[in-house]
Design a protein around this motif. Structure first.
Motif, short mmCIF file in Angstrom:
data_model
loop_
_atom_site.label_atom_id
_atom_site.label_comp_id
_atom_site.label_asym_id
_atom_site.label_seq_id
_atom_site.Cartn_x
_atom_site.Cartn_y
_atom_site.Cartn_z
N PHE A 33 2.47 -2.11 -1.79
CA PHE A 33 2.05 -3.44 -2.23
C PHE A 33 1.09 -4.08 -1.22
O PHE A 33 0.07 -4.65 -1.60
N SER A 34 1.40 -3.94 0.07
CA SER A 34 0.52 -4.53 1.09
C SER A 34 -0.84 -3.84 1.12
O SER A 34 -1.88 -4.50 1.31
N TYR A 36 -2.30 -2.51 -1.51
CA TYR A 36 -2.97 -3.00 -2.71
C TYR A 36 -3.56 -4.39 -2.47
O TYR A 36 -4.71 -4.66 -2.83
N VAL A 37 -2.79 -5.28 -1.85
CA VAL A 37 -3.26 -6.63 -1.57
C VAL A 37 -4.45 -6.60 -0.60
O VAL A 37 -5.45 -7.29 -0.80
N ALA A 38 -4.36 -5.76 0.43
CA ALA A 38 -5.46 -5.66 1.40
C ALA A 38 -6.72 -5.09 0.75
O ALA A 38 -7.84 -5.55 1.02
N ALA A 40 -7.57 -5.35 -2.45
CA ALA A 40 -8.13 -6.38 -3.33
C ALA A 40 -8.88 -7.43 -2.51
O ALA A 40 -9.97 -7.88 -2.89
N ALA A 41 -8.34 -7.82 -1.36
CA ALA A 41 -9.01 -8.79 -0.50
C ALA A 41 -10.31 -8.21 0.05
O ALA A 41 -11.33 -8.90 0.13
#
Length: 139
Positions: A33-34, A36-38, A40-41
């Motif tokens: 999840f982390s 994926y978030v990184a 996307a950012a």
């Protein structure tokens, strides 16, 4: 036979699954999840960087065009032709004033007021050129 407390932690099961395996799966899910978030950012930042680079390139092009236009407008031959068109000419050397002569050249205050009141207002017609309307205003 005594068991080590750490060994008991590894052997502790919930419905047939060891706690350490549950914790491991949760940690892997958190890492996924982390990431994926990184990612996307980073994609958002990359899009913003691309937009800024395009804007910089457009601004540089505009600056080049404005500098070329300024160079064209500041050409001495063009300025000389425009000034001669309205009746201006270079100042001759014998018309040059020294610092001590400036007080004599200063117009009287009442003559300045008289010039302002007497000066006619010139409205150029649509068919007249800019130089012709300026010449009329000078007469």
């Amino acid at each position: 036979m005594t068991r080590n407390p750490v060994q008991r932690l590894f052997d502790w099961k919930v419905r047939g699954i060891r706690w350490i395996e549950i914790i491991g799966v949760l940690l892997v899910a958190a890492m996924i999840f982390s990431v994926y978030v990184a990612k996307a950012a980073a994609a958002r930042e990359s899009a913003e960087i691309g937009r800024l680079e395009r804007e910089i390139a457009e601004t540089r092009q505009r600056v080049r065009l404005l500098r070329a236009e300024a160079a064209r407008l500041e050409q001495p031959a063009r300025l000389e032709a425009l000034s001669r068109g309205v009746g201006l000419a270079p100042v001759e050397m014998d018309r040059r004033a020294e610092v001590v002569d400036l007080a004599e050249l200063k117009p009287a205050p009442e003559s300045v007021a008289a010039l302002v009141e007497v000066a006619p207002v010139v409205t150029p017609s649509p068919e007249a050129s800019g130089a012709a309307s300026v010449e009329e205003g000078l007469r």
